[in-house]
Design a protein around this motif. Structure first.
Motif, PDB file in Angstrom:
ATOM      1  N   TYR A 297      28.456  18.784 -19.342  1.00 38.77           N
ATOM      2  CA  TYR A 297      29.726  19.262 -18.784  1.00 38.77           C
ATOM      3  C   TYR A 297      29.422  20.089 -17.542  1.00 38.77           C
ATOM      4  CZ  TYR A 297      33.934  22.132 -18.255  1.00 38.77           C
ATOM      5  OH  TYR A 297      35.030  22.778 -17.756  1.00 38.77           O
ATOM      6  N   TYR A 298      30.037  19.722 -16.421  1.00 39.38           N
ATOM      7  CA  TYR A 298      29.862  20.436 -15.157  1.00 39.38           C
ATOM      8  C   TYR A 298      31.222  20.943 -14.695  1.00 39.38           C
ATOM      9  CZ  TYR A 298      25.229  18.259 -14.688  1.00 39.38           C
ATOM     10  OH  TYR A 298      23.937  17.860 -14.882  1.00 39.38           O
ATOM     11  N   ASP A 299      31.336  22.259 -14.544  1.00 40.22           N
ATOM     12  CA  ASP A 299      32.537  22.879 -13.970  1.00 40.22           C
ATOM     13  C   ASP A 299      32.121  23.426 -12.608  1.00 40.22           C
ATOM     14  OD1 ASP A 299      34.846  24.155 -13.332  1.00 40.22           O
ATOM     15  OD2 ASP A 299      34.900  25.465 -15.087  1.00 40.22           O
ATOM     16  N   GLN A 300      32.548  22.752 -11.524  1.00 42.49           N
ATOM     17  CA  GLN A 300      32.065  23.053 -10.193  1.00 42.49           C
ATOM     18  C   GLN A 300      33.185  23.611  -9.311  1.00 42.49           C
ATOM     19  OE1 GLN A 300      28.905  19.633  -9.238  1.00 42.49           O
ATOM     20  NE2 GLN A 300      30.807  18.783 -10.017  1.00 42.49           N
ATOM     21  N   ASP A 301      32.801  24.556  -8.470  1.00 44.75           N
ATOM     22  CA  ASP A 301      33.724  25.210  -7.548  1.00 44.75           C
ATOM     23  C   ASP A 301      32.956  25.412  -6.244  1.00 44.75           C
ATOM     24  OD1 ASP A 301      35.698  26.687  -6.333  1.00 44.75           O
ATOM     25  OD2 ASP A 301      35.260  28.535  -7.444  1.00 44.75           O
ATOM     26  N   VAL A 317      33.197  17.474 -14.461  1.00 50.96           N
ATOM     27  CA  VAL A 317      32.605  16.200 -14.869  1.00 50.96           C
ATOM     28  C   VAL A 317      32.135  16.324 -16.321  1.00 50.96           C
ATOM     29  CG1 VAL A 317      30.822  14.477 -14.430  1.00 50.96           C
ATOM     30  CG2 VAL A 317      31.848  15.706 -12.517  1.00 50.96           C
ATOM     31  N   LYS A 318      32.509  15.353 -17.141  1.00 52.76           N
ATOM     32  CA  LYS A 318      32.066  15.323 -18.536  1.00 52.76           C
ATOM     33  C   LYS A 318      31.462  13.955 -18.824  1.00 52.76           C
ATOM     34  CE  LYS A 318      35.801  18.383 -20.140  1.00 52.76           C
ATOM     35  NZ  LYS A 318      36.955  18.504 -21.061  1.00 52.76           N
ATOM     36  N   GLU A 319      30.371  13.959 -19.570  1.00 46.98           N
ATOM     37  CA  GLU A 319      29.740  12.702 -19.981  1.00 46.98           C
ATOM     38  C   GLU A 319      29.125  12.873 -21.363  1.00 46.98           C
ATOM     39  OE1 GLU A 319      26.528   9.334 -18.408  1.00 46.98           O
ATOM     40  OE2 GLU A 319      26.293  11.433 -17.812  1.00 46.98           O
ATOM     41  N   SER A 320      29.430  11.958 -22.261  1.00 50.25           N
ATOM     42  CA  SER A 320      28.807  11.940 -23.586  1.00 50.25           C
ATOM     43  C   SER A 320      28.111  10.593 -23.761  1.00 50.25           C
ATOM     44  CB  SER A 320      29.846  12.158 -24.689  1.00 50.25           C
ATOM     45  OG  SER A 320      30.827  11.139 -24.669  1.00 50.25           O
ATOM     46  N   VAL A 321      26.893  10.635 -24.305  1.00 53.41           N
ATOM     47  CA  VAL A 321      26.070   9.418 -24.422  1.00 53.41           C
ATOM     48  C   VAL A 321      25.432   9.363 -25.802  1.00 53.41           C
ATOM     49  CG1 VAL A 321      24.265   8.009 -23.378  1.00 53.41           C
ATOM     50  CG2 VAL A 321      25.541   9.627 -21.953  1.00 53.41           C
ATOM     51  N   PRO A 322      26.023   8.612 -26.739  1.00 48.21           N
ATOM     52  CA  PRO A 322      25.313   8.313 -27.993  1.00 48.21           C
ATOM     53  C   PRO A 322      24.388   7.120 -27.794  1.00 48.21           C
ATOM     54  CG  PRO A 322      27.544   7.451 -28.084  1.00 48.21           C
ATOM     55  CD  PRO A 322      27.411   8.144 -26.742  1.00 48.21           C
ATOM     56  N   GLY A 323      23.298   7.087 -28.547  1.00 52.62           N
ATOM     57  CA  GLY A 323      22.349   5.992 -28.389  1.00 52.62           C
ATOM     58  C   GLY A 323      21.468   5.811 -29.614  1.00 52.62           C
ATOM     59  N   TYR A 346      25.497   4.258 -24.895  1.00 51.43           N
ATOM     60  CA  TYR A 346      26.846   4.062 -24.365  1.00 51.43           C
ATOM     61  C   TYR A 346      27.299   5.347 -23.685  1.00 51.43           C
ATOM     62  CZ  TYR A 346      31.744   2.914 -23.850  1.00 51.43           C
ATOM     63  OH  TYR A 346      32.978   2.681 -23.322  1.00 51.43           O
ATOM     64  N   SER A 347      27.495   5.261 -22.375  1.00 52.91           N
ATOM     65  CA  SER A 347      27.946   6.402 -21.586  1.00 52.91           C
ATOM     66  C   SER A 347      29.462   6.360 -21.437  1.00 52.91           C
ATOM     67  CB  SER A 347      27.286   6.385 -20.203  1.00 52.91           C
ATOM     68  OG  SER A 347      27.944   7.261 -19.310  1.00 52.91           O
ATOM     69  N   SER A 348      30.097   7.527 -21.580  1.00 49.95           N
ATOM     70  CA  SER A 348      31.547   7.598 -21.397  1.00 49.95           C
ATOM     71  C   SER A 348      31.943   7.339 -19.945  1.00 49.95           C
ATOM     72  CB  SER A 348      32.062   8.974 -21.839  1.00 49.95           C
ATOM     73  OG  SER A 348      31.434  10.009 -21.093  1.00 49.95           O
ATOM     74  N   LEU A 349      30.982   7.425 -19.013  1.00 52.24           N
ATOM     75  CA  LEU A 349      31.261   7.159 -17.603  1.00 52.24           C
ATOM     76  C   LEU A 349      30.800   5.773 -17.170  1.00 52.24           C
ATOM     77  CD1 LEU A 349      30.221  10.557 -15.931  1.00 52.24           C
ATOM     78  CD2 LEU A 349      32.520   9.788 -16.537  1.00 52.24           C
ATOM     79  N   TYR A 350      29.652   5.303 -17.689  1.00 53.86           N
ATOM     80  CA  TYR A 350      29.048   4.063 -17.194  1.00 53.86           C
ATOM     81  C   TYR A 350      28.943   2.969 -18.244  1.00 53.86           C
ATOM     82  CZ  TYR A 350      27.758   7.432 -13.621  1.00 53.86           C
ATOM     83  OH  TYR A 350      27.795   8.396 -12.658  1.00 53.86           O
ATOM     84  N   HIS A 351      29.481   3.217 -19.459  1.00 54.34           N
ATOM     85  CA  HIS A 351      29.555   2.223 -20.515  1.00 54.34           C
ATOM     86  C   HIS A 351      28.170   1.863 -21.068  1.00 54.34           C
ATOM     87  CE1 HIS A 351      33.715   2.214 -19.393  1.00 54.34           C
ATOM     88  NE2 HIS A 351      33.450   1.738 -18.177  1.00 54.34           N
ATOM     89  N   PHE A 352      28.023   0.673 -21.654  1.00 54.22           N
ATOM     90  CA  PHE A 352      26.820   0.346 -22.421  1.00 54.22           C
ATOM     91  C   PHE A 352      25.690  -0.129 -21.503  1.00 54.22           C
ATOM     92  CE2 PHE A 352      24.231  -2.657 -24.931  1.00 54.22           C
ATOM     93  CZ  PHE A 352      23.828  -1.800 -25.948  1.00 54.22           C
ATOM     94  N   SER A 373       2.268  -0.186 -17.451  1.00 49.92           N
ATOM     95  CA  SER A 373       3.586   0.139 -17.988  1.00 49.92           C
ATOM     96  C   SER A 373       4.651  -0.625 -17.227  1.00 49.92           C
ATOM     97  CB  SER A 373       3.862   1.646 -17.901  1.00 49.92           C
ATOM     98  OG  SER A 373       4.015   2.042 -16.560  1.00 49.92           O
ATOM     99  N   ALA A 374       5.693  -1.008 -17.939  1.00 47.52           N
ATOM    100  CA  ALA A 374       6.827  -1.704 -17.342  1.00 47.52           C
ATOM    101  C   ALA A 374       8.073  -1.305 -18.112  1.00 47.52           C
ATOM    102  CB  ALA A 374       6.618  -3.216 -17.387  1.00 47.52           C
ATOM    103  N   GLY A 375       9.190  -1.262 -17.416  1.00 47.71           N
ATOM    104  CA  GLY A 375      10.413  -0.906 -18.113  1.00 47.71           C
ATOM    105  C   GLY A 375      11.502  -0.476 -17.157  1.00 47.71           C
ATOM    106  N   LYS A 376      12.615  -0.028 -17.733  1.00 48.49           N
ATOM    107  CA  LYS A 376      13.759   0.411 -16.955  1.00 48.49           C
ATOM    108  C   LYS A 376      14.060   1.871 -17.274  1.00 48.49           C
ATOM    109  CE  LYS A 376      17.190  -2.417 -16.254  1.00 48.49           C
ATOM    110  NZ  LYS A 376      18.381  -3.278 -16.474  1.00 48.49           N
ATOM    111  N   GLY A 377      14.759   2.510 -16.365  1.00 52.62           N
ATOM    112  CA  GLY A 377      15.200   3.883 -16.576  1.00 52.62           C
ATOM    113  C   GLY A 377      16.536   4.095 -15.884  1.00 52.62           C
ATOM    114  N   TYR A 378      17.315   5.013 -16.421  1.00 50.97           N
ATOM    115  CA  TYR A 378      18.634   5.317 -15.862  1.00 50.97           C
ATOM    116  C   TYR A 378      18.810   6.824 -15.777  1.00 50.97           C
ATOM    117  CZ  TYR A 378      19.773   0.492 -17.257  1.00 50.97           C
ATOM    118  OH  TYR A 378      19.779  -0.861 -17.419  1.00 50.97           O
ATOM    119  N   ARG A 379      19.681   7.251 -14.864  1.00 52.66           N
ATOM    120  CA  ARG A 379      20.065   8.665 -14.816  1.00 52.66           C
ATOM    121  C   ARG A 379      21.431   8.788 -14.183  1.00 52.66           C
ATOM    122  NH1 ARG A 379      19.120  10.871  -9.706  1.00 52.66           N
ATOM    123  NH2 ARG A 379      19.304  12.929 -10.619  1.00 52.66           N
ATOM    124  N   SER A 380      22.207   9.751 -14.665  1.00 55.85           N
ATOM    125  CA  SER A 380      23.495  10.076 -14.055  1.00 55.85           C
ATOM    126  C   SER A 380      23.245  11.068 -12.928  1.00 55.85           C
ATOM    127  CB  SER A 380      24.440  10.692 -15.086  1.00 55.85           C
ATOM    128  OG  SER A 380      24.727   9.763 -16.108  1.00 55.85           O
TER     129      SER A 380
END
Length: 400
Positions: A297-301, A317-323, A346-352, A373-380
């Motif tokens: 949760y980000y409260d920005q001014d 900005v709010k984001e919840s991510v269960p996984g 599953y991100s509440s902003l960016y979906h599955f 090593s090989a793979g993917k990564g994500y970040r908001s």
């Protein structure tokens, strides 16, 4: 693995300065005016490196630009560095790598230590830590830190401070219960830091025109940060390392920052939970699986104008991510290690989205090792929170 033995090789005062003697990690100033530093792994900046404390994701968002100064050197027991996309157990964010910090443990033998540090540049620090065993299984520890950059430095005489003045108070209290089958750890931490920079009011400046006064360009960043975590584990079978663990953590990061007439104030809250099950089928084959949940949760001014009087922008900005994840490891006598993992979130902003990762390590002898090593990564991304030091400029800031 960077152990306490290597940390003692340099008079390192915080995490950022602890990598001075280690060539595998590059630390550079993002901005000298604010003192923001960043780690680089594989050529990518620090926001693509996942920071962990006690194997819990930490120092995200608004904490990222100055987080290398939030961990005092004498508090650390060891540092683990992993390059490339790392284990899926700790989430989907590690893209360039992971850095995990292990603090001194209360269950270690009883000890008390203290040190003071001073330089001819008038920087002073004091550190103290102690732990005590209350019973055979229950122990507690206290970590204290204070630092103060008391002098204004303007060696090139341009009227601007060469580095910020920083005053920081930092305290952490830890608890541990080490049972035969049940293990519990917990900690609470509080930090207060005042960071000031900009024009030096005592510097020689050209006299103002008659009837006019100079407005000094000042930078002020006031931070209050609070953290807490608990780790609970129940061990079913020690021989096969079969256990069920629950990790809970939370943080509150409040930062008020002014850069001349620009300002950025943020109140960031984070909650994290992870439930993990691990077991070994044989000495060569093991599996780890679990569920996780992350809430931000980000409260920005803020105002991005160089001119005063502009109405501030308010943004939340709010984001919840269960996984969930599963990870398999094949270990052949520590010479060949193959680890494959897959997680879905599953991100509440960016979906599955799905994060696959694979690691191979081969050690033909004690001197040479090969890694793949090989793979993917994500970040908001949170551009202002993660890069607020860029506001220390006369440049116009435009957000499309």
């Amino acid at each position: 693995m960077i152990t306490s033995t290597e940390l003692l090789r340099a008079a390192c005062c915080n995490l950022g300065e602890s990598f001075t003697t280690n060539p595998s990690v590059d630390v550079s100033y993002s901005d000298a005016a604010t003192g923001a530093k960043q780690i680089k792994l594989l050529g990518l900046s620090g926001t693509y490196v996942q920071m962990l404390t006690e194997n819990i994701p930490n120092f995200r968002g608004a904490a990222a630009p100055y987080s290398l100064g939030y961990v005092p050197g004498p508090w650390m027991q060891s540092i683990q560095v992993s390059k490339g996309t790392s284990s899926v157990k700790n989430g989907y964010e590690a893209i360039a790598g992971q850095i995990n910090i292990e603090f001194k443990k209360p269950q270690a033998p009883n000890s008390v230590s203290a040190n003071v540090f001073a330089t001819d540049k008038e920087r002073y620090e004091a550190n103290a830590d102690a732990n005590i065993h209350l019973t055979k299984r229950l122990s507690t520890g206290l970590l204290l830190h204070y630092e103060n950059e008391t002098k204004t430095h303007d060696d090139n005489g341009d009227g601007f401070l060469d580095l910020p003045r920083v005053e920081q108070y930092n305290v952490q209290n830890r608890w541990a219960y080490m049972g035969d089958h049940y293990v519990f750890q917990a900690a609470i931490k509080a930090l207060k830091e005042d960071r000031t920079s900009g024009q030096d009011p005592h510097a020689a400046m050209e006299p103002a025109e008659e009837g006019m006064a100079h407005d000094l360009y000042k930078i002020g960043i006031d931070t209050k940060r609070y953290e807490a975590f608990t780790k609970n584990a129940y061990i079913f079978d020690k021989e096969k390392s079969t256990n069920l663990a629950l990790i809970l953590s939370g943080s509150i990061h409040k930062q008020d920052a002014a850069f001349g007439n620009k300002f950025y104030n943020v109140d960031q809250k984070n909650a994290y939970a992870s439930l993990m099950f691990e077991t070994e089928f044989t000495k060569e084959h093991s599996i780890s699986t679990g569920l996780s949940y992350n809430y931000d949760y980000y409260d920005q001014d803020y105002s991005l104008s160089n001119h005063s009087g502009h109405a501030p922008v308010k943004d939340k900005v709010k984001e919840s991510v269960p996984g969930a994840y599963v990870q398999y490891t094949y270990n052949l006598n520590e010479k060949l290690v193959v680890m494959g993992g897959l997680r879905g979130d599953y991100s509440s902003l960016y979906h599955f989205f799905v994060t696959p990762r694979m690691h191979v390590k081969y050690n033909p002898n004690e001197i040479v090792n090969f890694r793949l090593s090989a793979g993917k990564g994500y970040r908001s991304t949170h551009p202002l929170a993660e890069n607020n030091y860029l506001l220390a400029s006369a440049r116009k800031v435009v957000i499309d």
